[in-house]
Enzyme design. Structure first.
Site, PDB file in Angstrom:
ATOM      1  NE  ARG A  70      -2.334  -1.279   3.597  1.00 41.71           N
ATOM      2  CZ  ARG A  70      -1.836  -0.469   4.527  1.00 41.71           C
ATOM      3  NH1 ARG A  70      -1.917   0.837   4.388  1.00 41.71           N
ATOM      4  NH2 ARG A  70      -1.265  -0.953   5.598  1.00 41.71           N
ATOM      5  CE1 TYR A 198       0.244  -5.955  -1.908  1.00 43.19           C
ATOM      6  CE2 TYR A 198      -0.842  -3.985  -1.082  1.00 43.19           C
ATOM      7  CZ  TYR A 198      -0.345  -5.264  -0.877  1.00 43.19           C
ATOM      8  OH  TYR A 198      -0.466  -5.836   0.348  1.00 43.19           O
ATOM      9  CE  LYS A 207      -5.949  -3.315   5.028  1.00 40.69           C
ATOM     10  NZ  LYS A 207      -6.178  -3.866   6.363  1.00 40.69           N
ATOM     11  CG  HIS A 227      -7.058  -2.582  10.638  1.00 39.45           C
ATOM     12  ND1 HIS A 227      -5.765  -2.136  10.725  1.00 39.45           N
ATOM     13  CD2 HIS A 227      -7.038  -3.629   9.775  1.00 39.45           C
ATOM     14  CE1 HIS A 227      -4.988  -2.887   9.960  1.00 39.45           C
ATOM     15  NE2 HIS A 227      -5.723  -3.793   9.375  1.00 39.45           N
ATOM     16  CB  SER A 249       1.134  -4.227   9.884  1.00 39.63           C
ATOM     17  OG  SER A 249       2.177  -3.325  10.022  1.00 39.63           O
ATOM     18  CB  CYS A 251       0.870  -7.406  16.145  1.00 42.63           C
ATOM     19  SG  CYS A 251       1.807  -5.925  16.572  1.00 42.63           S
ATOM     20  CG  ASP A 278      -7.530  -6.791   7.407  1.00 47.77           C
ATOM     21  OD1 ASP A 278      -6.696  -6.432   8.254  1.00 47.77           O
ATOM     22  OD2 ASP A 278      -7.663  -6.215   6.308  1.00 47.77           O
ATOM     23  NE  ARG A 370      -0.221  -8.735   1.954  1.00 43.49           N
ATOM     24  CZ  ARG A 370      -0.855  -8.115   2.954  1.00 43.49           C
ATOM     25  NH1 ARG A 370      -1.983  -8.580   3.415  1.00 43.49           N
ATOM     26  NH2 ARG A 370      -0.346  -7.033   3.504  1.00 43.49           N
ATOM     27  NE  ARG A 401       6.454  -6.710  16.566  1.00 46.23           N
ATOM     28  CZ  ARG A 401       6.966  -7.935  16.501  1.00 46.23           C
ATOM     29  NH1 ARG A 401       8.066  -8.232  17.156  1.00 46.23           N
ATOM     30  NH2 ARG A 401       6.374  -8.851  15.777  1.00 46.23           N
TER      31      ARG A 401
END
Ligand code: OXD
Ligand code: MN
Length: 586
Positions: A70, A198, A207, A227, A249, A251, A278, A370, A401
């Site tokens: 993205r 993409y 998204k 999200h 992202s 995690c 997601d 992916r 995190r």
């Protein structure tokens, strides 16, 4: 073919005039259509057919090497008023954005086919669902949308003559990063994406609609577009508690959504049901509780690191009918990626189309490579995926995190405090991410790149939702990533995370007590089941401890972040900030 919907037909005509495709094809969603499109893409090289004995129904695709993720810096929220987009978004005036993109769209489909994809986010006809139509010049997009959303004839039928729909326009154009724009016009319910192939930029249901426009619509209509993964945990009595969880992202969100209970807990009779990995759309239902649906119908997951240990359910899901993008292609037309299951292939073609062998300096699979797979193929998928009202949410879980600071788990005191916990979410950058390692990035509710309006208003909306509920979910925060002095993870993670979810479930059912700390309730040491783990209660104590000095330092980051939003920041959030500061001072 056209539709029975005059406004839709008129808009398609206008876009055709601008993009100049040779032909227009309305997508009906049938199997014959899928076969025809695949055959066409095999001919042009857009797709490669994989080994049909080993991977039946699977295909392979490579994106342009400059188009693999993205592009947030080229993603805009185009509202009339800049403040409505907020400091959390790139902004362009709608008139300027349309003008700039028109220059790129003009004639971009000459010599190509324009596909018209009617799609539904959420089960077709559910009161939770939203309809969109995506116009695209990419077969790859059509085939991905076919997995990720519900498409075709049923959707058009549901739209009828005058139903509302999101207008999505996509063209690969020349895939030039300098002529790439991902534009959202929330006030027009419109998305324009040009110059990319993409997934995250071009599967407009994901998204763009489900989060950016979805969050905007959610505020307008009184619901939440988040999200978040959605999962159910069935306890030994057959009761299922559903959780929605947001993580930045890297995690392990997808892994958590479909975790396999570790041996010790499996014996107790726990079972996991995956609803989504997601996105969650959540509404207050007639019972005063919060109910969630996953608007998607598939998973668009990151391949590297996915293996039989980290995510056995996903490994089982992606054995058929899967689109692989930018992974390593082996000589026998199967696929592989770094951190995948053995054996490591002796030779292959990497994501850039170059010969690869073990020891080659470059990666075989792109770190953001992916797989696109129908959710129904996941062994742990919940039958509630198709349920019109989705699932009732008992707990909302935030996470990040953090090597220090945040304990393994804690519970917010109230909904308002929980909104503060979500608003101050942050994660430390890993080596896999661009930028300085260890640096803390604020990512409220993991929505920073996805909130389609001013985040101060978004926090306000969350607070308001809390006031409207009578059966309010509890809010928790987890941190799987705390380390010891030498940098080793204290907690084993993966399936063992269920031990923490078991405590959360116990709290939701008022079966276990919490220990009050300045930041929230943490578990009593006896209340986390450590059977079969090489972890002492002393170790657990370290994972649950709170260092006041670290938190005082952390508060400076909260203040700095909130100040970005000026006077638009809700007072209640500042109240929570002050209350925490006071508790930490004593
Ligand atoms: C995703 C993301 O691809 O969050 O889901 O970037
Ligand atoms: Mn995501």
């Amino acid at each position: 073919m056209t539709s029975k919907h005059p406004e839709l037909n008129k808009w398609v005509k206008e876009m055709v005039r601008m993009c100049q495709p040779d032909t227009i094809v309305w997508i009906d969603g049938s199997d014959e259509e899928k076969k025809r499109l695949e055959a066409e893409a095999f001919k042009t090289g857009e797709l490669i057919e994989l080994n049909q004995e080993k991977l039946p129904g699977c295909v392979y695709h490579r994106t342009n090497p400059s188009d693999v993720a993205r592009t947030e810096h080229l993603t805009y929220i185009c509202t009339k008023n800049k403040n409505d987009a907020g400091p959390n978004n790139n902004w362009m005036k709608p008139a300027d954005a349309y003008k700039k993109a028109k220059e790129i769209f003009k004639g971009s489909m000459a010599g190509r086919i324009m596909y018209v994809i009617p799609f539904s986010m959420g089960p077709v006809g559910s009161p939770f669902s939203k309809i969109g139509v995506e116009l695209t010049d990419s077969i790859y997009v059509v085939l991905n949308m076919r997995i990720m959303t519900r498409i075709g004839r049923d959707v058009l039928e549901k739209l009828g003559k005058d139903g509302d729909f999101t207008k999505g326009l996509h063209s690969k154009a020349d895939l030039d990063v300098n002529r790439r724009l991902i534009l959202h016009f929330p006030e027009d319910n419109t998305i324009w994406s040009v110059g990319s192939g993409y997934g995250g930029n071009v599967l407009l249901g994901k998204k763009c609609l489900s989060l950016r426009l979805g969050s905007y619509l959610g505020r307008k209509e009184g619901w939440l577009a988040e999200h978040m993964l959605i999962m159910g945990i069935e306890d030994p009595t057959g009761y299922i508690a559903y959780f929605a969880a947001a993580f930045p992202s890297a995690c392990g969100k997808t892994n958590l959504a479909m975790l396999v209970p570790p041996e010790g807990l499996k014996k107790k009779g726990y079972r996991i049901w995956t609803v989504g990995d997601d996105i969650a759309w959540m509404r207050i239902d007639t019972d005063g509780g919060l109910w969630a649906v996953n608007p998607e119908a598939g998973f668009f997951g990151v391949a590297p690191g996915t293996n039989a240990k980290t995510n056995p359910n996903m490994m089982a899901a992606i054995k058929k009918n899967t689109i692989y993008t930018n992974v390593l292609l082996t000589k026998e037309k199967t696929v592989w990626w770094e951190g995948g299951d053995p054996p490591i292939p002796s030779e292959g073609i990497d994501w850039q189309g170059k010969v690869w062998q073990p020891g080659t300096k470059e990666l075989g699979a792109h770190p953001n490579s992916r797989f696109t797979v129908p959710a129904m193929q996941c062994p742990s998928i919940s039958n509630r995926l198709e349920h019109h009202h989705g699932v009732p949410i008992s707990a909302i879980i935030f996470g990040g995190r953090r090597a220090k600071l945040a304990p393994l788990v804690y519970e917010a005191f109230t909904w308002q405090h929980g909104v503060y916990v979500g608003a101050t979410m942050a994660s430390e950058r890993t080596a896999a991410q661009y930028g300085k390692q260890g640096e803390v990035r604020r990512d409220p509710m993991a929505m920073l790149p996805f909130c389609g309006y001013n985040m101060a208003d978004y926090f306000k909306h969350w607070l308001k939702m809390g006031q409207k509920m009578t059966r309010t979910p509890k809010i928790f925060n987890v941190n799987w990533f705390k380390t010891d002095e030498t940098g080793n993870f204290l907690w084993p993670g993966f399936g063992e995370n269920l031990r923490v979810l078991e405590w959360i479930m116990g709290r939701c059912r008022y079966k276990v007590q919490g220990v009050e700390t300045p930041i929230g309730y943490v578990p009593k040491l006896d209340d986390i089941d450590l059977t079969g783990l090489d972890i002492t209660q002393n170790d657990l104590g370290k994972m649950l401890s709170i260092d006041k000095n670290e938190w005082v330092e952390e508060l400076k980051g909260h203040e700095e972040f909130f100040k970005m939003f000026g006077s638009r920041m809700p007072k209640e959030i500042w109240d929570e900030y002050k209350a925490l500061k006071k508790k930490l001072a004593v």
